[in-house]
Design a protein around this motif. Structure first.
Motif, PDB file in Angstrom:
ATOM      1  N   LEU A  28       4.051  -3.034   0.860  1.00 39.89           N
ATOM      2  CA  LEU A  28       4.389  -2.187   0.805  1.00 39.89           C
ATOM      3  C   LEU A  28       5.549  -2.572  -0.825  1.00 39.89           C
ATOM      4  CD1 LEU A  28       5.725   0.792   3.113  1.00 39.89           C
ATOM      5  CD2 LEU A  28       3.852   0.657   2.136  1.00 39.89           C
ATOM      6  N   GLY A  29       4.828  -2.614  -1.755  1.00 34.66           N
ATOM      7  CA  GLY A  29       5.335  -3.027  -2.956  1.00 34.66           C
ATOM      8  C   GLY A  29       5.845  -4.894  -3.831  1.00 34.66           C
ATOM      9  N   ALA A  30       4.377  -5.266  -2.264  1.00 36.96           N
ATOM     10  CA  ALA A  30       4.409  -6.721  -1.974  1.00 36.96           C
ATOM     11  C   ALA A  30       3.213  -6.925  -4.200  1.00 36.96           C
ATOM     12  CB  ALA A  30       3.822  -7.093  -1.534  1.00 36.96           C
ATOM     13  N   GLU A  31       3.208  -8.152  -3.873  1.00 32.10           N
ATOM     14  CA  GLU A  31       1.738  -8.042  -5.182  1.00 32.10           C
ATOM     15  C   GLU A  31       1.201  -9.800  -4.236  1.00 32.10           C
ATOM     16  OE1 GLU A  31       1.744 -11.461  -8.993  1.00 32.10           O
ATOM     17  OE2 GLU A  31       3.762 -10.822  -8.961  1.00 32.10           O
ATOM     18  N   ILE A  32       0.078  -9.472  -3.844  1.00 31.15           N
ATOM     19  CA  ILE A  32      -1.241  -9.212  -3.878  1.00 31.15           C
ATOM     20  C   ILE A  32      -2.321 -10.039  -4.290  1.00 31.15           C
ATOM     21  CG2 ILE A  32      -2.549  -9.565  -1.558  1.00 31.15           C
ATOM     22  CD1 ILE A  32      -0.261  -7.194  -0.073  1.00 31.15           C
TER      23      ILE A  32
ATOM     24  N   ARG B  65       9.021   9.322  -8.173  1.00 30.91           N
ATOM     25  CA  ARG B  65       8.936   8.960  -6.525  1.00 30.91           C
ATOM     26  C   ARG B  65       7.947  10.099  -5.922  1.00 30.91           C
ATOM     27  NH1 ARG B  65      12.574  13.798  -5.087  1.00 30.91           N
ATOM     28  NH2 ARG B  65      11.664  14.497  -3.655  1.00 30.91           N
ATOM     29  N   LYS B  66       7.082  10.318  -6.876  1.00 28.75           N
ATOM     30  CA  LYS B  66       5.946  11.099  -6.612  1.00 28.75           C
ATOM     31  C   LYS B  66       4.599   9.542  -6.765  1.00 28.75           C
ATOM     32  CE  LYS B  66       2.373  14.093  -8.531  1.00 28.75           C
ATOM     33  NZ  LYS B  66       1.729  14.747 -10.088  1.00 28.75           N
ATOM     34  N   ARG B  67       5.167   8.723  -7.389  1.00 27.90           N
ATOM     35  CA  ARG B  67       4.467   7.512  -7.698  1.00 27.90           C
ATOM     36  C   ARG B  67       4.512   6.579  -6.392  1.00 27.90           C
ATOM     37  NH1 ARG B  67       5.780   4.264 -12.086  1.00 27.90           N
ATOM     38  NH2 ARG B  67       4.722   5.754 -13.245  1.00 27.90           N
ATOM     39  N   MET B  68       5.993   6.365  -5.624  1.00 26.93           N
ATOM     40  CA  MET B  68       6.335   6.090  -4.210  1.00 26.93           C
ATOM     41  C   MET B  68       6.064   7.158  -3.133  1.00 26.93           C
ATOM     42  SD  MET B  68       9.995   5.014  -5.205  1.00 26.93           S
ATOM     43  CE  MET B  68      10.966   4.083  -3.516  1.00 26.93           C
ATOM     44  N   ARG B  69       5.209   7.946  -3.023  1.00 25.44           N
ATOM     45  CA  ARG B  69       5.057   8.713  -1.734  1.00 25.44           C
ATOM     46  C   ARG B  69       2.909   8.572  -2.562  1.00 25.44           C
ATOM     47  NH1 ARG B  69       6.784  13.427   0.253  1.00 25.44           N
ATOM     48  NH2 ARG B  69       5.040  14.364  -0.956  1.00 25.44           N
TER      49      ARG B  69
ATOM     50  N   ALA C 152       6.642   1.735  -2.511  1.00 24.27           N
ATOM     51  CA  ALA C 152       6.457   2.886  -1.582  1.00 24.27           C
ATOM     52  C   ALA C 152       7.185   3.031  -1.363  1.00 24.27           C
ATOM     53  CB  ALA C 152       5.255   2.661  -0.395  1.00 24.27           C
ATOM     54  N   ASP C 153       7.500   4.794  -1.182  1.00 23.19           N
ATOM     55  CA  ASP C 153       8.687   5.582   0.013  1.00 23.19           C
ATOM     56  C   ASP C 153       8.630   5.405   1.583  1.00 23.19           C
ATOM     57  OD1 ASP C 153      10.298   7.960   1.703  1.00 23.19           O
ATOM     58  OD2 ASP C 153       9.861   8.769  -0.404  1.00 23.19           O
ATOM     59  N   VAL C 154       9.716   4.370   1.969  1.00 24.21           N
ATOM     60  CA  VAL C 154       9.083   3.797   3.725  1.00 24.21           C
ATOM     61  C   VAL C 154       9.849   5.067   4.660  1.00 24.21           C
ATOM     62  CG1 VAL C 154       9.925   2.253   5.023  1.00 24.21           C
ATOM     63  CG2 VAL C 154       9.519   1.606   2.374  1.00 24.21           C
ATOM     64  N   LYS C 155      10.221   5.732   4.219  1.00 23.06           N
ATOM     65  CA  LYS C 155      10.206   6.935   4.972  1.00 23.06           C
ATOM     66  C   LYS C 155       9.894   7.815   4.900  1.00 23.06           C
ATOM     67  CE  LYS C 155      15.161   9.173   5.589  1.00 23.06           C
ATOM     68  NZ  LYS C 155      15.821   9.674   5.399  1.00 23.06           N
ATOM     69  N   PHE C 156       8.794   7.932   4.231  1.00 25.41           N
ATOM     70  CA  PHE C 156       7.857   8.511   4.409  1.00 25.41           C
ATOM     71  C   PHE C 156       6.423   8.373   4.536  1.00 25.41           C
ATOM     72  CE2 PHE C 156       4.395  10.731   1.816  1.00 25.41           C
ATOM     73  CZ  PHE C 156       4.344  12.540   1.753  1.00 25.41           C
TER      74      PHE C 156
END
Length: 169
Positions: free
Chosen positions: A57-61, A20-24, A69-73
């Motif tokens: 967010l969360g993609a490979e580029i 969760r910390k990494r996603m934030r 990522a925490d989308v809501k945040f």
């Protein structure tokens, strides 16, 4: 019945689980990037949300995997930065030296200050947590340590003005 806080923001003295910390953290980085894009291209808030949520967010580029990522945040940071931009800019300007008003600051730093200001003003994250997180975001954009120290100093000033109760005398 009181509404439950679902932002995932850590309360004083608590730590978020590592995922969760990494996603934030990824949401903070994405918010800075989205705010930068909005300023540079004139993209709307909704357009930036849609593009970042669907493409970044969360993609490979280019062979590099970005953390989910925490989308809501991410949305809360982005929306608060837009809704409270004048207040955030005023607090940031007060933290800068007179010769370097916000308009003269690198646009990436300006986006970072706006995202961080949004978190400091609109979310229950402890100021020290938000400052530390955005110093790390600065390190992702700039090689030299001077920008990270600059971000730390400005955000400390902003946090003390925004949440004085969090800094006992």
């Amino acid at each position: 019945m009181a509404e439950r806080d679902t932002t995932g923001a850590e309360g004083a003295g608590t730590e978020a689980p590592p995922d969760r910390k990494r996603m934030r953290s990824a949401a903070r980085l994405g918010a800075v990037q989205a705010l930068y894009q909005m300023e540079m291209t004139g993209a709307t808030l909704k357009g930036a949300e849609v593009e970042f949520e669907s493409r970044w967010l969360g993609a490979e580029i280019e062979g590099e995997q970005y953390h989910a990522a925490d989308v809501k945040f991410f949305r809360r940071l982005l929306r608060a930065a837009v809704d409270r931009q004048a207040e955030i800019d005023q607090l940031t300007d007060a933290a800068l030296v007179e010769r370097w008003p916000l308009g003269r600051i690198d646009p990436t730093l300006r986006a970072l200050f706006r995202a961080a200001g949004a978190e400091l003003l609109a979310l229950p994250t402890p100021p020290k947590v938000a400052i530390n997180e955005f110093v790390e975001v600065a390190k992702a954009f700039f090689d030299a340590g001077k920008e990270a120290r600059f971000v730390n100093g400005v955000l400390d000033h902003v946090a003390r003005a925004a949440k004085p109760a969090a800094f006992p005398a």
